[in-house]
Design a protein around this motif. Structure first.
Motif, PDB file in Angstrom:
ATOM      1  N   ARG A  22       0.816  -1.230   0.102  1.00 55.71           N
ATOM      2  CA  ARG A  22      -0.018  -0.057  -0.002  1.00 55.71           C
ATOM      3  C   ARG A  22       0.837   1.339  -0.042  1.00 55.71           C
ATOM      4  NH1 ARG A  22      -5.050  -0.494   2.309  1.00 55.71           N
ATOM      5  NH2 ARG A  22      -4.627   1.355   3.547  1.00 55.71           N
ATOM      6  N   VAL A  23       2.069   1.127  -0.283  1.00 55.57           N
ATOM      7  CA  VAL A  23       3.001   2.268   0.037  1.00 55.57           C
ATOM      8  C   VAL A  23       3.103   3.370  -1.143  1.00 55.57           C
ATOM      9  CG1 VAL A  23       4.627   0.776   1.144  1.00 55.57           C
ATOM     10  CG2 VAL A  23       5.046   1.307  -1.057  1.00 55.57           C
ATOM     11  N   LEU A  24       2.437   2.954  -2.370  1.00 58.90           N
ATOM     12  CA  LEU A  24       2.730   3.936  -3.350  1.00 58.90           C
ATOM     13  C   LEU A  24       1.356   4.795  -3.717  1.00 58.90           C
ATOM     14  CD1 LEU A  24       4.394   1.509  -6.072  1.00 58.90           C
ATOM     15  CD2 LEU A  24       5.493   3.756  -5.091  1.00 58.90           C
ATOM     16  N   PRO A  25       1.725   5.844  -4.307  1.00 56.08           N
ATOM     17  CA  PRO A  25       0.356   6.821  -4.594  1.00 56.08           C
ATOM     18  C   PRO A  25       0.066   6.335  -5.989  1.00 56.08           C
ATOM     19  CG  PRO A  25       2.610   7.782  -5.277  1.00 56.08           C
ATOM     20  CD  PRO A  25       2.945   6.757  -4.522  1.00 56.08           C
ATOM     21  N   ALA A  26      -1.095   6.801  -6.482  1.00 57.47           N
ATOM     22  CA  ALA A  26      -1.862   6.816  -7.951  1.00 57.47           C
ATOM     23  C   ALA A  26      -0.820   7.442  -8.861  1.00 57.47           C
ATOM     24  CB  ALA A  26      -3.150   7.054  -7.819  1.00 57.47           C
ATOM     25  N   GLY A  27      -1.031   6.825 -10.126  1.00 52.14           N
ATOM     26  CA  GLY A  27      -0.445   7.583 -11.274  1.00 52.14           C
ATOM     27  C   GLY A  27       1.243   7.457 -11.296  1.00 52.14           C
ATOM     28  N   PRO A  28       1.736   8.466 -12.258  1.00 54.08           N
ATOM     29  CA  PRO A  28       0.908   9.261 -12.878  1.00 54.08           C
ATOM     30  C   PRO A  28       0.322   8.986 -14.138  1.00 54.08           C
ATOM     31  CG  PRO A  28       3.247  10.228 -12.380  1.00 54.08           C
ATOM     32  CD  PRO A  28       3.119   8.412 -12.289  1.00 54.08           C
ATOM     33  N   THR A  29       0.605   7.570 -14.673  1.00 54.47           N
ATOM     34  CA  THR A  29       0.027   7.254 -15.729  1.00 54.47           C
ATOM     35  C   THR A  29       0.140   5.671 -15.599  1.00 54.47           C
ATOM     36  OG1 THR A  29       2.263   6.733 -17.092  1.00 54.47           O
ATOM     37  CG2 THR A  29       1.291   8.725 -17.599  1.00 54.47           C
ATOM     38  N   VAL A  30      -0.673   4.906 -16.568  1.00 52.02           N
ATOM     39  CA  VAL A  30      -1.111   3.625 -16.411  1.00 52.02           C
ATOM     40  C   VAL A  30       0.272   2.800 -16.572  1.00 52.02           C
ATOM     41  CG1 VAL A  30      -2.053   1.627 -17.494  1.00 52.02           C
ATOM     42  CG2 VAL A  30      -3.441   3.657 -17.052  1.00 52.02           C
ATOM     43  N   VAL A  31       1.095   3.332 -17.474  1.00 48.40           N
ATOM     44  CA  VAL A  31       2.186   2.561 -17.784  1.00 48.40           C
ATOM     45  C   VAL A  31       3.452   2.925 -16.662  1.00 48.40           C
ATOM     46  CG1 VAL A  31       3.546   4.368 -19.108  1.00 48.40           C
ATOM     47  CG2 VAL A  31       4.140   1.887 -19.542  1.00 48.40           C
ATOM     48  N   ASP A  32       3.365   4.189 -15.981  1.00 50.35           N
ATOM     49  CA  ASP A  32       4.070   4.208 -14.788  1.00 50.35           C
ATOM     50  C   ASP A  32       3.594   3.216 -13.706  1.00 50.35           C
ATOM     51  OD1 ASP A  32       5.864   6.536 -15.101  1.00 50.35           O
ATOM     52  OD2 ASP A  32       4.314   7.659 -15.703  1.00 50.35           O
ATOM     53  N   ARG A  79      -3.190  16.308 -16.389  1.00 48.83           N
ATOM     54  CA  ARG A  79      -4.149  15.403 -16.855  1.00 48.83           C
ATOM     55  C   ARG A  79      -4.083  15.083 -18.482  1.00 48.83           C
ATOM     56  NH1 ARG A  79      -9.615  15.147 -18.749  1.00 48.83           N
ATOM     57  NH2 ARG A  79      -9.703  17.551 -18.777  1.00 48.83           N
ATOM     58  N   GLU A  80      -3.537  16.110 -19.379  1.00 52.64           N
ATOM     59  CA  GLU A  80      -3.382  15.995 -20.460  1.00 52.64           C
ATOM     60  C   GLU A  80      -2.312  15.060 -20.991  1.00 52.64           C
ATOM     61  OE1 GLU A  80      -2.057  18.686 -24.461  1.00 52.64           O
ATOM     62  OE2 GLU A  80      -2.651  19.742 -22.436  1.00 52.64           O
ATOM     63  N   HIS A  81      -1.218  14.977 -19.992  1.00 55.52           N
ATOM     64  CA  HIS A  81      -0.105  14.190 -20.063  1.00 55.52           C
ATOM     65  C   HIS A  81      -0.418  12.703 -19.801  1.00 55.52           C
ATOM     66  CE1 HIS A  81       2.393  17.354 -21.530  1.00 55.52           C
ATOM     67  NE2 HIS A  81       2.631  17.980 -20.162  1.00 55.52           N
ATOM     68  N   MET A  82      -1.001  12.627 -18.677  1.00 49.24           N
ATOM     69  CA  MET A  82      -1.790  11.427 -18.260  1.00 49.24           C
ATOM     70  C   MET A  82      -2.339  10.460 -19.424  1.00 49.24           C
ATOM     71  SD  MET A  82      -4.601  10.586 -15.329  1.00 49.24           S
ATOM     72  CE  MET A  82      -5.854  10.751 -16.368  1.00 49.24           C
ATOM     73  N   HIS A  83      -3.134  11.005 -19.953  1.00 44.55           N
ATOM     74  CA  HIS A  83      -3.916  10.412 -21.043  1.00 44.55           C
ATOM     75  C   HIS A  83      -3.044   9.987 -22.312  1.00 44.55           C
ATOM     76  CE1 HIS A  83      -7.963  10.616 -19.443  1.00 44.55           C
ATOM     77  NE2 HIS A  83      -7.796  11.996 -19.260  1.00 44.55           N
ATOM     78  N   THR A  84      -1.860  10.639 -22.364  1.00 50.01           N
ATOM     79  CA  THR A  84      -0.898  10.190 -23.430  1.00 50.01           C
ATOM     80  C   THR A  84      -0.380   8.766 -23.119  1.00 50.01           C
ATOM     81  OG1 THR A  84       0.807  11.230 -22.485  1.00 50.01           O
ATOM     82  CG2 THR A  84      -0.444  12.256 -23.917  1.00 50.01           C
ATOM     83  N   ASN A  85      -0.507   8.377 -21.860  1.00 47.15           N
ATOM     84  CA  ASN A  85       0.241   7.199 -21.290  1.00 47.15           C
ATOM     85  C   ASN A  85       1.831   7.078 -21.730  1.00 47.15           C
ATOM     86  OD1 ASN A  85      -0.106   4.967 -19.746  1.00 47.15           O
ATOM     87  ND2 ASN A  85       0.152   3.460 -21.593  1.00 47.15           N
ATOM     88  N   GLU A  86       2.498   8.254 -21.628  1.00 45.61           N
ATOM     89  CA  GLU A  86       3.912   8.480 -21.750  1.00 45.61           C
ATOM     90  C   GLU A  86       4.260   8.464 -20.406  1.00 45.61           C
ATOM     91  OE1 GLU A  86       6.267   8.561 -24.349  1.00 45.61           O
ATOM     92  OE2 GLU A  86       4.708   7.683 -25.464  1.00 45.61           O
ATOM     93  N   HIS A 126       8.836  10.352 -16.825  1.00 49.53           N
ATOM     94  CA  HIS A 126      10.061  10.980 -17.172  1.00 49.53           C
ATOM     95  C   HIS A 126      10.260  11.414 -18.432  1.00 49.53           C
ATOM     96  CE1 HIS A 126      10.650   6.774 -18.941  1.00 49.53           C
ATOM     97  NE2 HIS A 126      11.330   7.763 -19.789  1.00 49.53           N
ATOM     98  N   ALA A 127       9.299  11.247 -19.455  1.00 45.05           N
ATOM     99  CA  ALA A 127       9.251  11.663 -20.941  1.00 45.05           C
ATOM    100  C   ALA A 127       8.531  12.961 -21.118  1.00 45.05           C
ATOM    101  CB  ALA A 127       8.767  10.491 -21.635  1.00 45.05           C
ATOM    102  N   TRP A 128       7.585  13.347 -19.989  1.00 44.22           N
ATOM    103  CA  TRP A 128       6.731  14.385 -20.242  1.00 44.22           C
ATOM    104  C   TRP A 128       7.652  15.901 -20.383  1.00 44.22           C
ATOM    105  CZ3 TRP A 128       2.425  14.130 -15.709  1.00 44.22           C
ATOM    106  CH2 TRP A 128       1.834  13.022 -15.881  1.00 44.22           C
ATOM    107  N   PRO A 129       7.127  16.756 -21.176  1.00 50.24           N
ATOM    108  CA  PRO A 129       7.660  17.926 -21.361  1.00 50.24           C
ATOM    109  C   PRO A 129       7.431  18.756 -20.104  1.00 50.24           C
ATOM    110  CG  PRO A 129       5.540  17.777 -22.650  1.00 50.24           C
ATOM    111  CD  PRO A 129       6.009  16.525 -22.144  1.00 50.24           C
ATOM    112  N   GLU A 130       8.471  19.921 -20.040  1.00 50.37           N
ATOM    113  CA  GLU A 130       8.322  20.538 -18.721  1.00 50.37           C
ATOM    114  C   GLU A 130       8.450  22.043 -19.374  1.00 50.37           C
ATOM    115  OE1 GLU A 130      11.326  19.582 -15.674  1.00 50.37           O
ATOM    116  OE2 GLU A 130      10.350  17.400 -15.666  1.00 50.37           O
TER     117      GLU A 130
END
Length: 491
Positions: A336-346, A477-484, A487-491
């Motif tokens: 139970r130690v981990l948070p939700a997200g950021p994406t499904v692949v994560d 939320r926008e990046h979450m839906h890409t399932n990237e 670490h690959a999200w733009p900043e």
């Protein structure tokens, strides 16, 4: 607390009767452990993800009942807060593409749910703590409309005898008071389940405890609460405080908290259930009609309802579970130690790292828990929650080292080997553990991305703090839906 319970008023006699019955359940459980009762020939893994609901402005959407009705999928259910949902993914073995099937199932379910929720103005988001939560959201009216949540709220506050006081010192400081347990609902997590035999359980639980800090360091995703930047995984500190039934005096006396890392390595799953009965008074003294010894005597499987309910109100970060499916009992470690997200692949990468590493460590000839103290594992856990990927953790043979160095040098190869033993194919191992590797190489967890994105929006602009947080959540939320992976999200 997944069981449905109605509203109750408890008497002193109820509590006395419950104490007797939960101890009888414990005796029955001990007997079961000494006999060949448990299903473990085909070990399964499971996954639960808690979600947040937001509106079009990325504020909390207090609409989980309406959203559930719109989604109309039994895999989804309510959670404590009206802005929470949970998805329960059917269990499956890891071998034979089980990990990839988990990913396809979760993505398909979440995409379908998002499409239906959008029709009523709600959106699903996987994040450890929703950054746009404000103090005015954390009132009793935000509890989900289900008697079990109101009952739990009533009993925790009655046991405590005073309001909740949340104090967290991190990059900034937060001090808040609340007269409900609703702050607990801010904590949305991912839970991994692993079915094991009674003989295997101690090794797998000990291994899970030993790596809890490493998991949090690489998976942190909760840096903001009530507008303040706090810990990398603020959810750990918040959950520990939001469900604390102890007054300051009881804390000073050393009474154990209900959100608990534990205090020792174990030699049997019985140790944990026995601690539950010995150390913790009943929050919900609800008794069933079952006599578990009579059930065993006639050759059937007892539900052990009181023991399970007691266990469900003690929030270990690695929790032992007893369950009965198709009249066969089984045991699970619930991580139970981990948070939700950021994406499904994560999320699936976190799962691959956990399932692989815990197996490799559980099967070592010289177990890791014989080489490090339990207190060192707990110190790692809280150090990782505070600092995320920047944490320094202790590991036998290496001393105190950066968490990312520990993962890259020592633990990723072990996780690969563990997944190989689960018969996960090489391409799947490389893909998912490659996500963990890149997080470590780039220093980019969900928490790090959120913090950098917020400061980009806030520090050099005229945006207010909450407007910057809103825009950050919109980008998230926008990046979450890409399932990237994050670490690959733009900043």
């Amino acid at each position: 607390m997944g069981e449905e319970v109605g509203q109750h008023t408890f008497s002193r006699a109820d509590r006395t009767r419950y104490r007797v019955r939960v101890r009888r359940c414990l005796d029955a459980f001990a007997r079961m452990l000494s006999e060949p009762h448990f299903e473990f020939d085909r070990p399964l893994t499971g996954l639960e993800i808690e979600l947040n609901l937001v509106d079009d402005r990325h504020e909390p959407a207090m609409r989980n009942a309406e959203t559930l009705e719109a989604i109309a999928d039994p895999a989804f259910q309510t959670e404590l807060g009206q802005w929470n949902l949970e998805i329960n993914v059917p269990p499956r073995p890891l071998r034979g593409g089980g990990g990839a099937e988990f990913e396809r199932t979760v993505r398909a379910s979440l995409n379908a749910a998002e499409a239906k929720a959008r029709e009523i103005g709600s959106h699903l988001i996987m994040i450890g703590i929703l950054p746009t939560l404000r103090q005015e959201h954390l009132t009793g009216t935000a509890l989900s409309v289900n008697p079990r949540y109101a009952l739990l709220n009533q009993q925790i506050l009655a046991a405590r005898g005073e309001d909740l006081h949340i104090v967290i010192d991190g990059a900034e400081r937060l001090q808040a008071t609340c007269d409900t347990i609703v702050p607990e609902a801010a904590c949305t997590s991912t839970q991994f389940h692993l079915q094991v035999s009674p003989e295997q359980f101690p090794a797998y639980w000990n291994a899970a405890q030993a790596i809890a800090g490493v998991q949090v360091a690489t998976g942190a995703n909760s840096p903001f609460l009530l507008g303040r930047q706090l810990w990398a995984e603020t959810r750990i500190a918040l959950f520990e405080q939001a469900t604390d039934t102890r007054s300051e005096e009881l804390k000073a006396q050393g009474v154990r908290p209900r959100v608990w890392f534990g205090e020792r390595w174990i030699t049997s799953i019985f140790d944990l259930f026995e601690e539950n009965v010995r150390y913790f008074s009943a929050l919900l003294p609800i008794c069933s009609d079952e006599d578990p010894m009579e059930v065993l005597d006639r050759g059937d499987t007892p539900e052990l309802a009181e023991l399970r309910l007691q266990n469900g109100t003690i929030y270990r970060w690695n929790r032992p579970l007893y369950a009965v499916v198709r009249e066969r009992p089984h045991l699970r470690v619930e991580n139970r130690v981990l948070p939700a997200g950021p994406t499904v692949v994560d999320t699936l990468a976190n799962g691959a790292f956990y399932f692989g590493l815990v197996r490799a460590l559980a099967e070592q000839e010289r177990p890791i828990w014989t080489q490090m103290s339990f207190s060192a594992a707990e110190e790692n856990f809280h150090a990782a929650a505070r600092s995320g990927a920047d944490a320094r953790l202790y590991w036998p043979g290496l001393g105190t080292v950066p968490a990312t160095e520990l993962v890259l040098r020592r633990l990723l190869p072990l996780a690969h080997e563990g997944l190989r033993r689960w018969d996960v194919d090489a391409a799947e191992r490389d893909r998912l553990l490659g996500v963990i590797e890149q997080r470590c190489l780039t220093g980019t967890t969900g928490a790090a991305w959120q913090a950098r994105a917020f400061h980009r929006l806030f520090d050099a602009t005229s945006l207010s703090r909450f407007e910057a947080l809103r825009r950050m959540v919109a980008e998230y939320r926008e990046h979450m839906h890409t399932n990237e992976p994050v670490h690959a999200w733009p900043e």
